[in-house]
Design a protein around this motif. Structure first.
Motif, mmCIF file in Angstrom:
data_model
loop_
_atom_site.group_PDB
_atom_site.id
_atom_site.type_symbol
_atom_site.label_atom_id
_atom_site.label_comp_id
_atom_site.label_asym_id
_atom_site.label_seq_id
_atom_site.Cartn_x
_atom_site.Cartn_y
_atom_site.Cartn_z
ATOM 1 N N GLN A 71 44.919 40.204 32.267
ATOM 2 C CA GLN A 71 44.094 39.176 32.893
ATOM 3 C C GLN A 71 44.539 38.936 34.334
ATOM 4 O OE1 GLN A 71 43.264 35.642 30.271
ATOM 5 N NE2 GLN A 71 44.555 36.841 28.863
ATOM 6 N N TYR A 72 45.840 38.943 34.546
ATOM 7 C CA TYR A 72 46.372 38.752 35.889
ATOM 8 C C TYR A 72 45.943 39.901 36.806
ATOM 9 C CZ TYR A 72 49.620 37.790 39.669
ATOM 10 O OH TYR A 72 50.166 37.537 40.895
ATOM 11 N N MET A 73 45.935 41.127 36.286
ATOM 12 C CA MET A 73 45.526 42.284 37.093
ATOM 13 C C MET A 73 44.076 42.169 37.555
ATOM 14 S SD MET A 73 47.067 45.498 35.008
ATOM 15 C CE MET A 73 48.580 45.289 34.102
ATOM 16 N N LEU A 74 43.253 41.501 36.776
ATOM 17 C CA LEU A 74 41.829 41.387 37.091
ATOM 18 C C LEU A 74 41.495 40.195 37.983
ATOM 19 C CD1 LEU A 74 40.273 42.193 33.618
ATOM 20 C CD2 LEU A 74 40.145 43.599 35.678
ATOM 21 N N ARG A 75 42.482 39.405 38.334
ATOM 22 C CA ARG A 75 42.218 38.144 39.022
ATOM 23 C C ARG A 75 41.346 38.303 40.258
ATOM 24 N NH1 ARG A 75 46.894 40.144 40.317
ATOM 25 N NH2 ARG A 75 47.732 40.029 42.431
ATOM 26 N N LEU A 77 39.145 40.718 40.975
ATOM 27 C CA LEU A 77 37.775 41.104 40.627
ATOM 28 C C LEU A 77 37.001 39.970 39.976
ATOM 29 C CD1 LEU A 77 38.287 44.741 39.314
ATOM 30 C CD2 LEU A 77 37.125 44.031 41.411
ATOM 31 N N LEU A 78 37.695 39.055 39.317
ATOM 32 C CA LEU A 78 37.011 37.977 38.604
ATOM 33 C C LEU A 78 36.751 36.747 39.464
ATOM 34 C CD1 LEU A 78 38.849 38.126 35.154
ATOM 35 C CD2 LEU A 78 36.666 39.165 35.812
ATOM 36 N N GLU A 79 37.229 36.741 40.701
ATOM 37 C CA GLU A 79 36.964 35.604 41.575
ATOM 38 C C GLU A 79 35.471 35.421 41.745
ATOM 39 O OE1 GLU A 79 39.006 36.100 45.259
ATOM 40 O OE2 GLU A 79 40.882 35.357 44.439
ATOM 41 N N GLY A 80 35.073 34.197 42.006
ATOM 42 C CA GLY A 80 33.664 33.859 42.104
ATOM 43 C C GLY A 80 32.964 34.357 43.351
ATOM 44 N N SER A 81 33.694 34.816 44.331
ATOM 45 C CA SER A 81 33.045 35.277 45.558
ATOM 46 C C SER A 81 32.249 36.552 45.300
ATOM 47 C CB SER A 81 34.085 35.522 46.655
ATOM 48 O OG SER A 81 34.955 36.567 46.280
ATOM 49 N N ALA A 82 31.316 36.821 46.208
ATOM 50 C CA ALA A 82 30.441 37.989 46.048
ATOM 51 C C ALA A 82 31.142 39.300 46.379
ATOM 52 C CB ALA A 82 29.203 37.834 46.927
ATOM 53 N N GLN A 83 32.330 39.221 46.987
ATOM 54 C CA GLN A 83 33.077 40.423 47.338
ATOM 55 C C GLN A 83 34.493 40.326 46.812
ATOM 56 O OE1 GLN A 83 33.174 41.289 51.519
ATOM 57 N NE2 GLN A 83 31.476 42.692 51.295
ATOM 58 N N SER A 114 38.559 29.764 33.991
ATOM 59 C CA SER A 114 37.898 29.073 35.106
ATOM 60 C C SER A 114 36.933 29.989 35.858
ATOM 61 C CB SER A 114 38.947 28.514 36.072
ATOM 62 O OG SER A 114 39.601 29.558 36.775
ATOM 63 N N ARG A 115 37.096 31.284 35.739
ATOM 64 C CA ARG A 115 36.228 32.236 36.437
ATOM 65 C C ARG A 115 35.113 32.768 35.547
ATOM 66 N NH1 ARG A 115 41.507 34.794 39.274
ATOM 67 N NH2 ARG A 115 41.495 33.384 41.043
ATOM 68 N N ALA A 116 35.106 32.358 34.290
ATOM 69 C CA ALA A 116 34.125 32.868 33.326
ATOM 70 C C ALA A 116 32.819 32.075 33.409
ATOM 71 C CB ALA A 116 34.690 32.757 31.910
ATOM 72 N N HIS A 117 31.717 32.778 33.195
ATOM 73 C CA HIS A 117 30.416 32.109 33.093
ATOM 74 C C HIS A 117 30.166 31.683 31.654
ATOM 75 C CE1 HIS A 117 29.006 32.869 37.148
ATOM 76 N NE2 HIS A 117 29.587 34.042 37.057
ATOM 77 N N ALA A 118 30.724 32.428 30.717
ATOM 78 C CA ALA A 118 30.595 32.101 29.303
ATOM 79 C C ALA A 118 31.825 32.593 28.568
ATOM 80 C CB ALA A 118 29.349 32.742 28.700
#
Length: 124
Positions: A71-75, A77-83, A114-118
């Motif tokens: 999960q930490y490695m994906l931090r 990519l999972l941010e809410g920004s578009a890039q 906190s970064r999840a939509h569902a």
């Protein structure tokens, strides 16, 4: 589908340090970069890049099986920004769906939640 559980798996996210584009960053860019489709078409002699390459429509699905470390490695990519960007490369995350499967016995981190939509609890 990618498994991210130990330090050595970081290369699956960012690619090898010798690559400008690698790992999930490359996969996502190949799926949704409109310039990528033109590059492939040019390389094919104008024959077309094929379905999905640099498409303006559609969806890129990234499935990750993770523990806390994954999960930490994906931090980024999972941010809410578009890039998302590394020190080497930036990608657009438009049209990307992340499906994160947290291992049994691993806790879903607040950062992931906190970064999840569902969030779907499949234990019940």
């Amino acid at each position: 589908r990618v498994s991210l559980r130990e330090e050595g798996d970081q290369v699956k996210v960012n690619g090898h340090e010798t690559e400008i584009r690698g790992g999930l960053f490359k996969f996502i860019d190949d799926c949704n970069n409109p310039n990528r489709g033109r590059d492939l078409e040019d390389a094919a002699g104008g024959a077309g890049a094929g379905p999905g390459a640099g498409a303006e429509e559609g969806l890129c699905v990234v499935v990750c099986e993770v523990n806390e470390q994954g999960q930490y490695m994906l931090r980024e990519l999972l941010e809410g920004s578009a890039q998302s960007r590394t020190h080497r490369y930036a990608i657009s995350k438009g049209q990307v769906l992340f499906v994160i499967s947290v291992d049994d016995g691993a806790a879903m981190q607040d950062m992931t939640r906190s970064r999840a939509h569902a969030v779907i609890d499949c234990d019940q």
